[in-house]
Design an enzyme around this catalytic site. Sequence first.
Site, PDB file in Angstrom:
ATOM      1  N   SER A   1       1.242  -1.185  -0.216  1.00 13.39           N
ATOM      2  CA  SER A   1       0.028   0.228  -0.148  1.00 13.39           C
ATOM      3  C   SER A   1       1.083   1.579   0.477  1.00 13.39           C
ATOM      4  O   SER A   1       1.202   1.860  -1.071  1.00 13.39           O
ATOM      5  CB  SER A   1      -0.812  -0.374   0.963  1.00 13.39           C
ATOM      6  OG  SER A   1      -2.156   0.602   1.248  1.00 13.39           O
TER       7      SER A   1
ATOM      8  N   ASP B   1      -8.569  -4.709  -5.352  1.00 14.42           N
ATOM      9  CA  ASP B   1      -8.164  -3.845  -4.578  1.00 14.42           C
ATOM     10  C   ASP B   1      -9.185  -3.113  -4.129  1.00 14.42           C
ATOM     11  O   ASP B   1      -9.253  -1.985  -4.412  1.00 14.42           O
ATOM     12  CB  ASP B   1      -6.750  -3.612  -4.756  1.00 14.42           C
ATOM     13  CG  ASP B   1      -6.171  -3.700  -3.235  1.00 14.42           C
ATOM     14  OD1 ASP B   1      -6.747  -2.577  -3.024  1.00 14.42           O
ATOM     15  OD2 ASP B   1      -5.094  -3.772  -2.704  1.00 14.42           O
TER      16      ASP B   1
ATOM     17  N   HIS C   1      -7.070  -6.274   0.289  1.00 18.52           N
ATOM     18  CA  HIS C   1      -6.277  -5.694  -0.631  1.00 18.52           C
ATOM     19  C   HIS C   1      -4.674  -5.746  -0.095  1.00 18.52           C
ATOM     20  O   HIS C   1      -4.727  -6.048   1.312  1.00 18.52           O
ATOM     21  CB  HIS C   1      -6.320  -4.295   0.462  1.00 18.52           C
ATOM     22  CG  HIS C   1      -5.501  -2.818   0.338  1.00 18.52           C
ATOM     23  ND1 HIS C   1      -4.792  -2.783  -0.461  1.00 18.52           N
ATOM     24  CD2 HIS C   1      -4.724  -2.162   1.367  1.00 18.52           C
ATOM     25  CE1 HIS C   1      -4.130  -1.667   0.427  1.00 18.52           C
ATOM     26  NE2 HIS C   1      -3.813  -1.491   1.391  1.00 18.52           N
TER      27      HIS C   1
END
Length: 519
Positions: free
Chosen positions: A238, A461, A488
């Site tokens: 991320s 995602d 995710h």
Amino acid sequence: MLSVERYLALATCVLALGGLTTACSSDQPEQKGPVGPVPQGLDRFYGQALDWGECEPYATSGTARSAFGAEGLECARLSVPLDYTEPDGTTISLGLLRHEATGDDRIGSLLVNPGGPGASGMMSAASMAGPTADTEIGQRFDLVGFDPRGIGASEPAIECLTDEERDADRADDIEYDGSSRSVQAVEQQQREFAAKCAQRTEHGKDMLAHLGTREVVQDMDVLRSVLGDRKLNYLGYSYGTRIGYTYAERFPGNVRSLVLDGALDPEQDTVESLVSQGEGFGASFEEFATWCQEQSDCPLSGNPTTAYQDLVRPLLDDPVDVGDRVLSYDDATTGTVQALYSERMWPQLKTGLTELSQGTGSTLMALADMYNQRDSSGGYANTQDAFVAIRCIDDPPVEDKTKIRRAQRRYAEVAPFLDPGTRPSAARDACAFWPVEHTSEPHLPDVDGVPPALVVSTTNDPATPYQAGVQLAEAMNGRLLTFEGDQHTVFLQGNQCVDQVGARYLIDGTLPQEGKRCT
């Protein structure tokens, strides 16, 4: 929704405590550096020794104490300059956690960052250490998690709101009223939040000014040297992908391998990024609703968006009591978003929405607490404070109120389930009132000469859209690995196909063929 690294240490001991075994160091600190190029004036940092020992003293919450007590973990502190332009000035420390390679053919260290910004790399490495210990990754690499400056066990920590103030902030839904009066009230709250961050954080504005990704990658290069690695091996999830590509841009000759999973688009500004994220959550909600309606007792009958709004919108005026707290609209939607990060949490979300239809809110509150990292004693990790502080120093503030309103309308279009049904608010967030200037700008990284990265992107995602991974892989002269799923990030989370591809890349540099997909 706009407001989103022993050989000077000759022995390692194992101490048995209550059935658990915890790695601890000898009395002599471990010095492996300096290794690789050392920037002028930073010799003492790049060559420092680490005093590895038990991890429990580094825990800042009950959850961390439990995680840090696992077998084979050891922790230390890394000293770095607060301001790299003044290396003889104030120093701060970063918390480190390590699980050493379990095999004889060790390659080096694999540094891990879970993203956020504001999430703890120590916690991430602690949770990954056990499952990966007997894999190729665990056998060949020391797994090292670090809490970036200001976060978790690193000192000093970012401090903005007290636990009580955080509870009160979560219970207040004023931000969803778009009236001029509410805009003024919200902006006053945001102005006060920014001031509290500067007042309550040690070193104040100096700390806030040197908190961003620009400094984190310099810290990471110090850590690379101190761990004895000539070149960096890095796994970022991320926002951790931003740390990865920023490091590659700043230290191109020091990179061996980069796995970037759940990519941020490096060109998007704050508004574009949040709207893209909203699109991801909107698609994930639709997937969840389809699954839910296949169950006999789904609370989202008929049009799932309308059914969801009918459940949560009343909370704007009438929050639901949950013990001595209340479930607000913000908590209900935050809990929903938390569950949409992985389809493994869909049953929990279904239960929470069913409870809400019956006038209770304990499950949605528990999900919102998970997102906000509130423990059972009512204490918060500083994740949310750090999230705002890092975002404000990393990116330009959004001042244009027309742009803010337009973005809220677009967010409601791409994630209609999160539309509160109120007029869009033009309120600026805390970054508009931040006491120091931002230090970065959105841009494609210049990574000429950097080994190709492995970028992993998931088709559905919810938080970092698939296309951002496509674009980052191209920008990094790397290779895209597509995972077809609804979650995710995915690497080292149990998918054999993805894990095998990532292991081959990290161990021997082999990239997957073009167009490789895993399911």
